[in-house]
Design an enzyme around this catalytic site. Sequence first.
Site, PDB file in Angstrom:
ATOM      1  N   ASP A   1      38.672   9.263 -21.241  1.00 36.83           N
ATOM      2  CA  ASP A   1      37.644   9.144 -20.213  1.00 36.83           C
ATOM      3  C   ASP A   1      36.486   8.321 -20.775  1.00 36.83           C
ATOM      4  O   ASP A   1      36.017   8.564 -21.891  1.00 36.83           O
ATOM      5  CB  ASP A   1      37.139  10.524 -19.790  1.00 36.83           C
ATOM      6  CG  ASP A   1      36.302  10.464 -18.526  1.00 36.83           C
ATOM      7  OD1 ASP A   1      36.892  10.397 -17.447  1.00 36.83           O
ATOM      8  OD2 ASP A   1      35.063  10.483 -18.636  1.00 36.83           O
TER       9      ASP A   1
ATOM     10  N   ASN B   1      27.313   2.485 -14.580  1.00 37.53           N
ATOM     11  CA  ASN B   1      27.327   1.763 -13.301  1.00 37.53           C
ATOM     12  C   ASN B   1      25.940   1.711 -12.677  1.00 37.53           C
ATOM     13  O   ASN B   1      25.526   0.689 -12.112  1.00 37.53           O
ATOM     14  CB  ASN B   1      28.307   2.416 -12.330  1.00 37.53           C
ATOM     15  CG  ASN B   1      29.737   1.929 -12.518  1.00 37.53           C
ATOM     16  OD1 ASN B   1      29.969   0.844 -13.042  1.00 37.53           O
ATOM     17  ND2 ASN B   1      30.691   2.741 -12.098  1.00 37.53           N
TER      18      ASN B   1
ATOM     19  N   HIS C   1      28.144  -2.186 -10.641  1.00 40.10           N
ATOM     20  CA  HIS C   1      29.595  -1.943 -10.581  1.00 40.10           C
ATOM     21  C   HIS C   1      30.408  -3.118 -11.112  1.00 40.10           C
ATOM     22  O   HIS C   1      31.531  -2.930 -11.599  1.00 40.10           O
ATOM     23  CB  HIS C   1      30.003  -1.607  -9.147  1.00 40.10           C
ATOM     24  CG  HIS C   1      29.539  -0.260  -8.696  1.00 40.10           C
ATOM     25  ND1 HIS C   1      30.181   0.907  -9.034  1.00 40.10           N
ATOM     26  CD2 HIS C   1      28.452   0.115  -7.950  1.00 40.10           C
ATOM     27  CE1 HIS C   1      29.545   1.945  -8.513  1.00 40.10           C
ATOM     28  NE2 HIS C   1      28.486   1.490  -7.853  1.00 40.10           N
TER      29      HIS C   1
ATOM     30  N   ASP D   1      33.335  -2.720 -13.717  1.00 42.89           N
ATOM     31  CA  ASP D   1      34.699  -3.229 -13.563  1.00 42.89           C
ATOM     32  C   ASP D   1      35.139  -4.003 -14.798  1.00 42.89           C
ATOM     33  O   ASP D   1      36.305  -3.935 -15.206  1.00 42.89           O
ATOM     34  CB  ASP D   1      34.787  -4.134 -12.327  1.00 42.89           C
ATOM     35  CG  ASP D   1      34.789  -3.346 -11.025  1.00 42.89           C
ATOM     36  OD1 ASP D   1      34.932  -2.117 -11.085  1.00 42.89           O
ATOM     37  OD2 ASP D   1      34.644  -3.967  -9.959  1.00 42.89           O
TER      38      ASP D   1
ATOM     39  N   GLU E   1      37.511   6.233 -13.932  1.00 48.68           N
ATOM     40  CA  GLU E   1      37.303   5.794 -15.312  1.00 48.68           C
ATOM     41  C   GLU E   1      38.173   6.563 -16.299  1.00 48.68           C
ATOM     42  O   GLU E   1      37.935   6.545 -17.507  1.00 48.68           O
ATOM     43  CB  GLU E   1      35.825   5.957 -15.696  1.00 48.68           C
ATOM     44  CG  GLU E   1      35.332   7.375 -15.797  1.00 48.68           C
ATOM     45  CD  GLU E   1      34.833   7.957 -14.481  1.00 48.68           C
ATOM     46  OE1 GLU E   1      34.068   8.937 -14.525  1.00 48.68           O
ATOM     47  OE2 GLU E   1      35.201   7.426 -13.409  1.00 48.68           O
TER      48      GLU E   1
END
Length: 337
Positions: free
Chosen positions: A212, A220, A225, A229, A255
């Site tokens: 994780d 973010n 974002h 990404d 994630e």
Amino acid sequence: MKFVENPTQSAEYLRQAIPLMVKYNIPPNPLNYALWYTYVSNRIPTLNFQIDQTIETYGTCPTMMSEQLFRQHVINEEIEHSEKAQAEFISIATKLGSKANAAAQETSEFRTILEESLIALNNPENANSLDNIINNLSEHTESLNKGTIRFQKELEASQAEILKLKKELQKSRQDASIDPLTGLFNRRVFDTELSQIIGARGDKSATLVMIDVDHFKRFNDDYGHLMGDKVLQYFGKLLKEECPEPMLPVRFGGEEFAILMIGKDQDQAISIAETLREKIQSIRIKQKKTGKVISSITASFGVCMKESNETAQQLIERADKALYAAKGNGRNCVVTA
């Protein structure tokens, strides 16, 4: 692949195939029936060799491998025919484009001839005898000229459509099993493969690693974002590089990532997880707008080895507990269960 056996021989192959499918925990679907029917018939030695190698590695023949072998060996002729049909269609489209160009050129030349004829016919020396022809040509030349221009535009539009069609035919369709952002297999593939491998008989070890990204929501919020990404894409690239077959790295969701390690014990899995952890914490991403270098990316790992008679769900739950323990221990670490 053509099946030409008589009913007696076909029944015999089926009687041989079914026990093997049961033995190796192969899902009883039409694809696998065809694959193992072909296997017991010994008609494709290369297929048999690859299945034997897969069984030796995994203790079963995972679904994604079965599908690959099926397409490669059992229906390769049909695929070749389909590809040939596409190639022929592209060829036709290309010829159509060529003919459209030729038609446009001919129309343009015809227009020129008409205009030259009109000039010749408008010669005063021919006025008395060719008045009617002149009037007729004068009346239709402008209309013909406009029509030709429209036709050329239509041809150009058609050529654009042909080009678009060719590109669409040549473009590979995105596999529904692949996560489009990271390029890794998705959760659907993971669940299928894990259930099949867990249910397979034999002494093959299987270790699950759950990963994780630490504080990803905050990342973010801080950087946007698009930057998030990029981090996930880097994770996908790193996992593919560091976890070759028979390991199966997947995007588990959001994630969170998972790696199913076949033939690896817990110590080996921990070593791989530590390598990944170190490489992740060394990630450096530069923001284009501000020039700021982001170096605060880390991940937590939960590792556990499959126990005897453990279900797939139980294995996932234990790996999740180890992952949450890693987060509770300050994150950016590897914890075993």
